[in-house]
Design an enzyme around this catalytic site. Sequence first.
Site, short mmCIF file in Angstrom:
data_model
loop_
_atom_site.label_atom_id
_atom_site.label_comp_id
_atom_site.label_asym_id
_atom_site.label_seq_id
_atom_site.Cartn_x
_atom_site.Cartn_y
_atom_site.Cartn_z
N GLU A 35 0.93 -1.31 -0.10
CA GLU A 35 -0.10 -0.14 -0.13
C GLU A 35 1.21 1.20 0.04
OE1 GLU A 35 -2.97 0.49 3.34
OE2 GLU A 35 -3.32 2.34 2.49
N ARG A 260 5.57 -12.71 9.76
CA ARG A 260 5.94 -11.57 9.37
C ARG A 260 7.48 -11.44 9.96
NH1 ARG A 260 2.86 -7.57 9.39
NH2 ARG A 260 4.36 -5.86 9.74
N LYS A 270 4.81 0.59 9.31
CA LYS A 270 4.96 1.75 8.51
C LYS A 270 4.15 2.98 9.29
CE LYS A 270 3.11 0.06 4.53
NZ LYS A 270 2.53 0.02 3.19
P1 ATP Z 1 3.06 -2.26 8.04
O1 ATP Z 1 2.66 -3.27 9.08
O2 ATP Z 1 4.33 -2.03 8.19
O3 ATP Z 1 2.13 -0.99 7.94
P2 ATP Z 1 1.56 -3.62 5.93
O4 ATP Z 1 1.54 -4.80 5.86
O5 ATP Z 1 0.33 -2.63 6.16
O6 ATP Z 1 2.97 -3.22 6.63
P3 ATP Z 1 1.62 -3.42 3.06
O7 ATP Z 1 2.03 -2.35 2.00
O8 ATP Z 1 0.17 -3.84 3.02
O9 ATP Z 1 2.04 -2.93 4.61
O10 ATP Z 1 2.51 -4.58 2.89
C1 ATP Z 1 2.98 -5.15 1.57
C2 ATP Z 1 3.12 -6.73 1.65
O11 ATP Z 1 4.56 -7.10 2.44
C3 ATP Z 1 2.22 -7.33 2.34
O12 ATP Z 1 2.02 -8.53 1.65
C4 ATP Z 1 2.62 -7.69 3.83
O13 ATP Z 1 2.25 -8.87 4.27
C5 ATP Z 1 4.27 -7.65 3.62
N1 ATP Z 1 4.86 -7.05 4.78
C6 ATP Z 1 4.73 -6.24 5.53
N2 ATP Z 1 5.48 -6.08 6.67
C7 ATP Z 1 5.98 -7.38 6.43
C8 ATP Z 1 6.97 -7.90 7.49
N3 ATP Z 1 7.41 -7.24 8.66
N4 ATP Z 1 7.55 -9.25 7.16
C9 ATP Z 1 7.00 -9.85 6.06
N5 ATP Z 1 6.13 -9.29 5.30
C10 ATP Z 1 5.66 -8.16 5.33
MG MG Z 2 -1.20 -3.94 4.75
#
Ligand code: ATP
Ligand code: MG
Length: 561
Positions: A35, A260, A270
């Site tokens: 995102e 994760r 984020k």
């Molecule tokens: P955050 O928790 O940092 O806000 P998010 O999951 O909301 O991260 P996205 O932009 O939706 O951020 O993530 C894109 C992809 O990266 C998703 O498939 C998510 O599952 C993966 N992702 C995000 N954080 C991690 C992590 N710490 N380890 C592994 N994969 C991750």
């Molecule tokens: Mg997300």
Amino acid sequence: MEKKYTSSNFIEEIIDKDLKNNKNEGCVHTRFPPEPNGYLHIGHAKSICLNFGLATEYKGLCNMRFDDTNPETEEMEYVNSIIRDVKWLGFDWGDRLFYASDYFQQLYEYAVQLIEKGKAYVCDLSAEEIRKYRGTLTEPGEESPYRNRSPEENLDLFKCMRAGEFEDGSRVLRAKIDMASANLTMRDPTLYRIRKVSHYRAGNKWCIYPMYDFTHCLSDSIEGITHSICTLEFENNRPLYDWILNQLGIHHPQQIEFARLNISYTLLSKRKLLEVVEEGHVKGWDDPRMPTITGLRRRGFTPASIRNFCRRIGVTKFNSIVEATVLENCLREELNKKASRVMAVLRPLKVVIVNYPEERKEELGATNNPEDLSMGERKVPFSRVLYIERDDFCENPPKKFFRLAPGREVRLRYAYFIKCLDVIKDKETGKIIELRCTYDPATRGGDAPDGRKVKATLHWVSAKDALEAEVRLYDYLFTKRDPNEVEEGTDYKSNLNPKSLEVLKSCYVEPSLKNASPGSSYQFERLGYFCVDKDSSKEKLVFNRTVSLRDTWAKISKKKK
Ligand code: ATP
Ligand code: MG
């Protein structure tokens, strides 16, 4: 053969089985779906390496898709940074760059289909009421009084929602599933909400926006994704993912969840990283203390070291915390092979070689990298006045201090043995400001002909030839192994490390670094790996310490044992 991006894991077992059964006509098609509401961090790198890595290893494809359905938080700046970071990590999506926002029309049509099938309804409850009606883990929810509207009425209302006839938050479109489901996600989840806000790409075209769960499975389906890999927190959303696709009877990717990445002394969220940036606890998304890809790049990390790290930590179903030192070690291994050695003095102490003629200057040969002799040699100038590291001298040395002390002899790397005769102090403060030494011309670049030994070799620079530099030393941004572990009434910010940055303004580096360009990495002998910062200029070199030479934390904890 060792695989380039992944180590064998349970996801590969699933894919192998699918391939054996010729599911998806033997194709593997993944995607990375960020995102654009912040910069990518090292956690995202794990997902990137996994998704693009699996596609490479199975000769399949991996799409890049922006999951951009929240007009309030998304921006083009983030899109651009994400594209740059994924490319920098070494991955390529060919012509398959997609945006969920490009599917808005199609998603709308899918919603209409669900309404027509009697599987979705417009609900007039407020957000607060919806929450109340949802029930709890132990109690079933209650059905909305609007749940049994006819498809015709729902369709009409949904069209009015789209036409902007209702206020933000006054109505939502919900899936009609099961208010008594043990899984709260399945209790008539919201599919669309009204938001009269402009979207960074779609502009003002829409005033209703699809929810994440609705958008995600349908975007995967539209793109023909075979394996939709996400993190564990979406496990409860999988039944909804499956439900939506089953109701519509369209291509159905398999959602697979993995744990994760968490790293010690590091925050990977984020939202929180945005807060750290906006409140000025760091100097920006690319501050070298940040776990963002752009921060790591500026700190001196390489794409290969991050990819190796992601392969090394593997992929599992269990949440855990990986030690930050694992990442650092991946980088050390690479830089040890690739980085040129140079000499730099961070906390200078002046040394005058009293028996070395004032006007004389020598150029001494120095090996660029003992691990790779093909990297050649360079010349380092030697003269009467030098700088050594303040720490390398001790006036009253304790038992195990083998470096320079009054009356003691040490070797200067690539140069001579020197012996300390005299210590000069500031009359007022008593601070040591200069050492007077002699050198032994017979020891040039080697040992003493008479076989006498010294116990230490010091790095140094020639005072009149050295370049002045600023060096920034970094420590972890948080003082707790788990920065989210806090005392009541405080938050993760109470764990910020007040000493995460130390700036040394008057350092000296050898003149061979004159044209060092931003981003290039060096090993400062005995001190660690450093890279030239983007703030560096012809007038003033600026270096970041990337990592120390050895993992000093591991050493300390070993000693304790
Ligand atoms: P955050 O928790 O940092 O806000 P998010 O999951 O909301 O991260 P996205 O932009 O939706 O951020 O993530 C894109 C992809 O990266 C998703 O498939 C998510 O599952 C993966 N992702 C995000 N954080 C991690 C992590 N710490 N380890 C592994 N994969 C991750
Ligand atoms: Mg997300």
